[in-house]
Each structure stands twice: as C-alpha cells, then as structure tokens.
Design a protein around this motif. Structure first.
Motif, short mmCIF file in Angstrom:
data_model
loop_
_atom_site.label_atom_id
_atom_site.label_comp_id
_atom_site.label_asym_id
_atom_site.label_seq_id
_atom_site.Cartn_x
_atom_site.Cartn_y
_atom_site.Cartn_z
N SER A 3 6.11 5.02 5.06
CA SER A 3 6.39 5.81 3.86
C SER A 3 6.93 4.93 2.74
CB SER A 3 7.39 6.93 4.18
OG SER A 3 8.63 6.39 4.60
N GLU A 4 7.76 3.93 3.07
CA GLU A 4 8.27 3.02 2.05
C GLU A 4 7.13 2.18 1.48
OE1 GLU A 4 12.81 1.77 3.13
OE2 GLU A 4 11.27 1.12 4.55
N GLU A 50 3.96 2.94 1.29
CA GLU A 50 3.12 3.79 0.46
C GLU A 50 3.82 4.17 -0.84
OE1 GLU A 50 2.14 7.01 3.00
OE2 GLU A 50 0.70 5.83 4.21
N GLU A 51 5.13 4.34 -0.78
CA GLU A 51 5.89 4.71 -1.98
C GLU A 51 5.81 3.60 -3.02
OE1 GLU A 51 10.53 5.62 -3.28
OE2 GLU A 51 9.95 5.72 -1.17
N GLU A 72 2.36 3.47 -4.54
CA GLU A 72 2.16 4.47 -5.58
C GLU A 72 2.82 4.04 -6.88
OE1 GLU A 72 0.93 7.62 -7.71
OE2 GLU A 72 0.23 6.98 -5.73
N LYS A 73 3.97 3.39 -6.79
CA LYS A 73 4.64 2.88 -7.99
C LYS A 73 3.77 1.81 -8.66
CE LYS A 73 8.91 0.73 -9.66
NZ LYS A 73 10.23 0.15 -9.28
#
Length: 408
Positions: A148-149, A151-152, A155-156
C-alpha cells in the motif's frame, strides 16, 4: 547502417551469422527533439551539456553555440530553479537572433514540477530523473515498504508527473526518462536492491504513466558509473521493452566517467559495446573536462563502429623492423594535411609486405616500397612512385585529381 558489398561475404553472413559484419540496430520509434530525430533508423545522435550557470544568458548561449558548431546535435542545460527555467527563454531567443535554433534539453531535479512546466515552454525536451523528480527523504528507521505504501507513492508520482506529460504531449515535445544508478528512489532500493533491475523498474513505472496518458515521445537512459552495471541495465531494459511491445529509443552513457585517457576508455567500453549489439540511438560521453572535449570521443566511437562517417579513417600499421620511413612522423604529416576531409579512408603503411593487403579497403594508400621513395595507391592500384620528401604533396595532388579534395 552498414551493408555488405562483397557477394562472398554476404553469402557467408547469411549462412553463418558469425560472419556478419553489419550492426543490426534495434528498431525504435522516431522521437523529434527540435530539428533532430532520435531513433527510427536515423543516425546515432551526439549530445553534451554546458557547464555554465543558466542564469548567465550570454555565457550559456555562447557555450551552446560552441558545442553545436563542432558537431553536438542536442545540448542539455541544467534548470535548478524557476529563475533558471525562465532564463532559457532568453537563451533560446539569443541563439535564434545571433546564430540559429539549437535543440535544447532541460535537466530538472528535486520536486521540479513547477520548474518543469515552465521550462517545457522553451525547450525541445525535458529530462527528469525518476529517483529525484518526486523526492522522498530516506527514513533511517525504515525496514520495508508495504504494498500500500509503494502504491501510494506511485500515485503521488502520477499526480506530479501528469501535468508535465500533458503539456509535452500537447506541444509535441519530448521527454527523457533518465535513471541514474546512484540516485534510485528509496522504495526501489528496498524492493529491488541497488541493482539494474531496480533501475529498469524505475524507468518502467514512469513509462507506464506516460503511456496511460497517450504520450510516447520518450527517450530512456539507465546510466551508471560502473560499466558492467550500465551494460546490464540497458540489456535488461531492452528485454523488458521487447516483452511489453515497447520501442522507445535509448540514450547511452557512462555517468561520471572521469577525465583523461581512462575516462575516454571507460565511456567507450560501455557505449561502444552496446552500439555494437545494435542498442542505442543517442550518446553522451560524460567527461570531467570542458564539454567540447566530449564531442570528438563520440564521433570516434561512431566512426570506429561504422555508424557514422564524419572524419578521415586512417589505417596505419604499428611499425616494425621492415618499416622504410618514420611511420609515426609521416602519419602525423598525412593527418595534418588531410584531417579536414570527410568520408575518405587513407592508409599509411611502412612496407610492401602487408601494405597492399592490409589497406585493400582504403581509398588511398601511402606505402614505403623502397628506401627513399613512396608508392601512392588508389585502392589496390599503384598510381605513382615519388621521392619520400614529395609523398604528402603528391598524395594531395592525387586526391585533387579525383575531385575529392576540399580546401581546409
């Protein structure tokens, strides 16, 4: 691209690839950078970068002109601030008014979205480094990245990159996704290690964002200061692109190669190895010297591989006990008289034993055949024999007689 003109050699090459002397360049899409095209079967493009502070308008314009005049086809400038980005507009205007338009690339680093958007108005290509474009300060306490980190942050990156991609796409301009081994993002290091795989995955992440926005005017580089790392990264990139149906041109270079003889050898070891494999569409030799010193090395690499012919090719034996004149001295004299010509092969051979055979592919030959005399050849045919002190002058006369001479 070279072609085999000898039917016997052609037949042998077709029967056994080991006999093939042609460099078969990887198929890539053409990417326009101003008036120059990278890839698409076009000649390998030569690049360099000025050292001047971009805020120095006059100094930067003069430096760009100096490089362009000696054969640098694309020039890169650093853009560390918004003021530098705006200065590019003045530099470009000055070049157009006092010289001519030169294809320019802006180097953008460290959270540079606003800078990149501004400079994209004024240059032909923007180079970004995936490891620094969205810069995350490394955490000394981190031991891993969760999915999740990962992918986060991805996305940024997408949100930060998207405006630049759209403006370049809409202006028909290019981008170089320039990965450096020494500046991989922390999450890439944690996920893939300090490896060629991490470099390739870093580039692919940015490529996929660009493709999702229907933008493909991309050039890719994966530079390292260690030649084996650089070679592995480019080869893996080609493999991964082939698997994904990508055909982006590649910018080759060994970053931070140093200076002097070793810097040149190191750059050549990396760049020429890949070019010989058909990999690479544009090159930069990175020397810790004046940028003007990089251009002759680039052209020497391309000429040695038969990819471009921009100077005289000199064929000369290493000298031995059979040599009938001071070979080193004569080669210097011949070169001094003819080095301004282009497209010729000139052989300087010290004796008759190997001379005619070793220089069979040369346009002209200068051979020591008997003491005190020089035999001049056109291809395999001996044209005349002249006293040694008239050798260089008579070689020039022979070239003039064939209407292949131009004044320096």
């Amino acid at each position: 691209m070279q072609t085999l003109s000898n039917p016997v050699a052609q037949s042998a090459a077709e029967a056994n690839p080991a006999f093939d002397t042609t460099i078969h360049r990887r198929h890539t899409r053409p990417v326009k950078v101003g008036s120059v095209t990278i890839g698409g079967g076009h000649p390998v493009v030569v690049q360099s970068m000025i050292n001047e502070d971009t805020l120095d308008i006059d100094g930067s314009a003069a430096a760009i002109r100096r490089l362009h005049e000696i054969g640098c086809e694309i020039v890169r400038v650093t853009v560390p601030s918004m003021a530098h980005a705006k200065a590019i507009a003045e530099i470009k205007q000055k070049l157009s008014a006092s010289y001519q338009a030169v294809p320019l690339v802006a180097d953008v680093h460290h959270n540079g979205m606003k800078i990149a958007l501004e400079v994209a108005k004024h240059v032909d290509k923007v180079r970004i480094n995936p490891g620094l474009y969205v810069f995350e300060k490394p955490s000394p306490t981190r031991s891993e990245y969760t999915q999740s980190e990962f992918e986060e942050i991805g996305e940024k990156i997408r949100q930060t990159l998207e405006p630049l991609v759209i403006t370049l796409r809409d202006q028909g301009k290019a981008m170089r996704i320039g990965v450096n081994h020494g500046s991989l993002a922390e999450r890439m290091l944690f996920t893939y290690g300090d490896t060629p795989e991490g470099m390739v995955e870093s580039a692919l992440e940015f490529i996929r964002i660009c493709e999702s926005l229907d933008y493909r005017n991309l050039v890719i580089s994966l530079k390292a200061s260690r030649v084996p790392v650089m070679l592995a990264a480019y080869r893996l990139m080609v493999q991964r692109m082939n698997e994904s149906g990508m055909d982006y041109p590649l910018h080759l270079g060994v970053t931070e190669a140093g200076d002097g003889e070793y810097g040149r050898i190191k750059s050549t070891a990396g760049i020429a190895t890949l070019l010989a494999e058909g990999i690479g569409d544009t090159i930069r030799v990175s020397l810790t010297e004046a940028p003007e010193k990089e251009i002759p090395v680039c052209y020497s690499i391309l000429q040695a591989l038969g990819l471009r012919k921009t100077m005289v090719e000199y064929v000369a034996c290493p000298s031995c006990g059979r040599t009938l004149f001071n070979l080193e001295e004569v080669l210097h004299k011949v070169r001094a008289a003819t080095q301004h010509l282009t497209g010729l092969d000139i052989a300087v051979m010290g004796c008759i034993v190997n001379g005619p055979g070793e220089m069979a592919d040369a346009d002209y030959g200068y051979v020591g055949k008997q003491p005190g005399y020089i035999s001049l050849y056109r291809g395999r045919e001996e044209i005349k024999r002249v006293p040694e002190d008239q050798g260089v002058a008579e070689l020039i006369n022979l070239i003039k007689a064939d209407d292949r001479w131009v004044d320096p």
